[in-house]
Design an enzyme around this catalytic site. Structure first.
Site, mmCIF file in Angstrom:
data_model
loop_
_atom_site.group_PDB
_atom_site.id
_atom_site.type_symbol
_atom_site.label_atom_id
_atom_site.label_comp_id
_atom_site.label_asym_id
_atom_site.label_seq_id
_atom_site.Cartn_x
_atom_site.Cartn_y
_atom_site.Cartn_z
ATOM 1 N N CYS A 123 2.524 7.665 1.982
ATOM 2 C CA CYS A 123 3.058 6.860 0.881
ATOM 3 C C CYS A 123 4.114 5.881 1.383
ATOM 4 C CB CYS A 123 3.649 7.770 -0.190
ATOM 5 S SG CYS A 123 4.881 8.945 0.435
ATOM 6 N N HIS A 133 8.435 12.099 -1.474
ATOM 7 C CA HIS A 133 7.450 11.131 -1.942
ATOM 8 C C HIS A 133 8.141 9.791 -2.167
ATOM 9 C CE1 HIS A 133 3.730 9.648 -3.449
ATOM 10 N NE2 HIS A 133 4.168 9.464 -4.690
ATOM 11 N N ASN A 179 3.518 4.201 -8.459
ATOM 12 C CA ASN A 179 3.239 5.404 -7.682
ATOM 13 C C ASN A 179 2.016 5.144 -6.805
ATOM 14 O OD1 ASN A 179 2.841 7.952 -6.678
ATOM 15 N ND2 ASN A 179 2.220 8.870 -8.620
#
Length: 664
Positions: free
Chosen positions: A75, A242, A267
């Site tokens: 990510c 994250h 996201n």
């Protein structure tokens, strides 16, 4: 022929297959230490034209070109990719335009990408075979199933690192720098970090706390990403570490007339993971003008959500800020919005036993590499210290671990810091200077790839000292300086040894030329059996040389090599046992004096007091077989009776004396 499968797509010519990053497990895994290890044996490799009918790099609707995370925990990299879609000139730098795509007669199954690595842009060529499960790409991809720029960029970045698995977990700041060649800083969303940790030194310890108002001048140009180190209360889907992208933030008037600051978050998973007051039909929208509420809600794409600043500060741990870069390639300050049109960079390294002096807590701190920053006009200056990751080999795109570490969290980086002092003149007392507080610093040693200091500097000279926390910790690094006004950056050379002062008595100086020759006279330091192959320079001290107290010998070794190719040099002085021939080297005896550790400098010097007797000087490089020419100067203090004379120096003798000084 094994490449026949792709011939039909390019007029009978075989499609490119990358032998350096093959379509097998060696490109997927490095040590099978991450969750993707369970995919072994399940992955097949397919080209985009085997995945869909009309593949393209980018979709017609650019909103569908954003990255969607797959089974790989990268990510951090995908957040940086989002920034490229905001800046066409940066995207074109990483992915050069006009490359032949599918359906083009020039298409051969390969794509070129560029990444910024340790000061330079590095080109990476890949084939377009992508890892799939059931004919679907299993790692990152675009929201549009027919767009492939993200999947191909991810593959090129994996090749740069050595495998896909090497992309599991990382920092957004590192990916932003690799994709832009600029700077990125990580700011805390919590209180100042005052608790003491092993890597902290004696300076005040803190990470800059985020104040969005500071970024107002560049709010629409900078890259913003937020991350969480644990699952926020209202974001149950978010796991540890994250990262998400902040797409925009703005102040909205409420019905009561006050302002509320809202942030739109994306996201990388491609789905909403938030249940706060500003999602869907959340209660927050009732406090805002209905027309404004509809407009803001219409901006939300798949995987995005709004939250207010209070929610944001309570749910996330830190923010990464990537500096804007102009179309001309100039960095723009996130503090003032100024263009930093002047920039310089210099490489260096910390070497154990020579230039790895440790933090300011260590007595060897002054041994660290030193740099001059000359500021010509008052202006804004940013200086960064970027260390090389230990296992990365950018030339062969293969990971090569250099050392193991019990601390796996910090195994790739040293804890580093950068300190800066203002000096009134270039000749100064280093020890006295280092006892003063620096005029700017990064405040603490951090296990980061890059640390940045910022300030408004007046004209003058500034001393920069990069350091690791632990003495002896080795790494290569890059110093970068960006400024709004003219500056220059240079490595600080060791000052040339001063000539003996006449007030210190009378001295007699001898000069010797020599050379270290690979395989012959380049024997290396005392750790090597070949040490005694080094050139030797005998000398004697008579009783007259030692009758006075204090220093009676000064020796300087100068290597004749450019600053960019210096060897670490030093020397030992051995005394011949009384009655022994000067032809027999005293190999079993410890040196009478030594100029060590070996240092990466043009000159090393030693002043000492030796008793009368016969000696030899053995100059050496640290490693054997390092060739170089050198000059050795030996100054011996002599004792003579003073002779009174009425003579005055004539012009010719004055000129000769002047030439002698210049040569020395």
């Amino acid at each position: 022929m094994k490449e026949e499968a792709g011939r039909a797509e390019c007029g009978g010519e075989a499609l490119f297959k990358d032998q350096d990053f093959p379509s097998d497990d060696t490109s997927l895994f490095s040590d099978s230490s991450t969750p993707i290890a369970r995919l072994q044996g399940e992955i097949t490799w397919r080209r985009p034209q085997e995945i869909c009918q009309l593949p393209a790099l980018f979709p017609d609707n650019i909103n569908l070109g954003h990255a969607k995370q797959g089974l790989l925990g990268d990510c951090w990299f995908l957040c940086a990719c989002t920034f490229l879609l905001k800046s066409k000139h940066l995207l074109n730098k990483v992915l050069p335009p006009d490359q032949p795509q599918w359906g083009d007669s020039r298409y051969r199954g390969s794509f070129q990408f560029r990444f910024w690595q340790q000061g330079h842009w590095t080109e990476v060529t890949i084939d377009d075979r992508l890892p799939c499960i059931n004919s679907t790409p299993c790692f990152s991809r675009c929201h549009s199933p027919t767009a492939f720029w993200v999947a191909l960029l991810e593959k090129a970045y994996a090749k740069l690192h050595g495998s896909y698995e090497r992309l599991w977990a990382g920092q957004v700041s590192e990916a932003l720098v690799d994709l832009t060649g600029g700077l990125a800083e990580r700011w805390s969303l919590g209180e100042s970090e005052e608790e003491q940790k092993p890597e902290q030194d004696s300076d005040q310890v803190r990470r800059r706390r985020l104040d969005l108002d500071l970024l107002y001048a560049v709010k629409d140009e900078c890259a913003l990403s937020c991350s969480t180190h644990s699952s926020p209360g209202d974001a149950s889907e978010l796991s540890q570490y994250h990262a998400l992208t902040i797409m925009e933030w703005l102040d909205v008037k409420t019905a009561s007339g006050s302002n509320v600051r809202l942030l739109r978050i994306r996201n990388p998973w491609g789905r909403c993971c938030w249940g706060g007051a500003w999602t869907g039909s959340g209660a927050g929208w009732s406090s805002v003008d209905p027309a404004s509420a509809l407009d803001l809600q219409a901006r939300v794409a798949e995987g995005e959500f709004w939250l207010d600043e209070t929610e944001f500060l309570s749910q996330f741990d830190d923010v990464t800020v990537g500096y804007p870069i102009s179309d001309e390639g100039h960095l723009k300050s996130i503090y003032t919005g100024q263009l930093l049109t002047h920039n310089h960079q210099l490489a260096g390294r910390w070497t154990k036993g020579h230039s790895a002096g440790g933090s300011r807590n260590s007595s060897s701190y002054s041994c660290n590499p030193k740099f001059w920053l000359k500021v010509c006009e008052t202006g804004e200056v940013l200086v960064s210290l970027l260390q090389h990751r230990k296992w990365r080999n950018t030339e062969k795109y293969a990971q090569t671990p250099l050392e193991d570490s019990a601390n796996t969290t910090h195994q790739h980086y040293q804890a580093i810091a950068l300190h800066m002092w203002k000096v009134e003149k270039r000749r100064f007392n280093l020890s006295r200077m280092l006892n003063k507080p620096p005029c700017a610093s990064t405040h603490c040693h951090a296990y980061e790839r890059e640390v940045v200091l910022h300030g408004e500097l007046e004209p003058g000279y500034y001393l920069l000292i990069p350091s690791t926390y632990q003495p002896g910790a080795e790494a290569r690094f890059l110093i970068r300086a960006f400024s709004s006004s003219p500056t220059s950056l240079s490595a600080l050379k060791s000052p040339a040894p001063s000539l003996p002062l006449t007030t210190d008595g009378e001295w007699e100086t001898s000069y010797f030329r020599g050379s270290w020759v690979e395989g012959s006279t380049a024997g290396g330091g005392r750790n090597f059996l070949s040490h005694w192959q080094n050139p030797c320079f005998p000398f004697t001290l008579s009783d007259d040389s030692a009758v006075t107290s204090g220093v009676n010998v000064r020796i300087t070794l100068h290597q004749s090599r450019p600053d960019t190719a210096l060897h670490p040099i030093g020397f030992h002085i051995y005394k011949f046992p009384k009655g022994e021939s000067e032809q027999l080297l005293p190999r079993d005896e410890d040196p009478a004096a030594s100029c060590v550790p070996h240092c990466y400098t043009q000159d090393v010097s030693l002043s000492c007091c030796l008793s009368p007797g016969a000696y030899t000087i053995v100059p050496s490089t640290y490693q054997p077989d390092c060739s170089a020419n050198f000059i050795l100067s030996l100054a011996r203090r002599i004792h003579r009776k003073v002779v009174k004379s009425q003579e005055t120096l004539g012009r010719t003798i004055q000129e000769i004396s002047h030439i002698s000084v210049m040569q020395s």
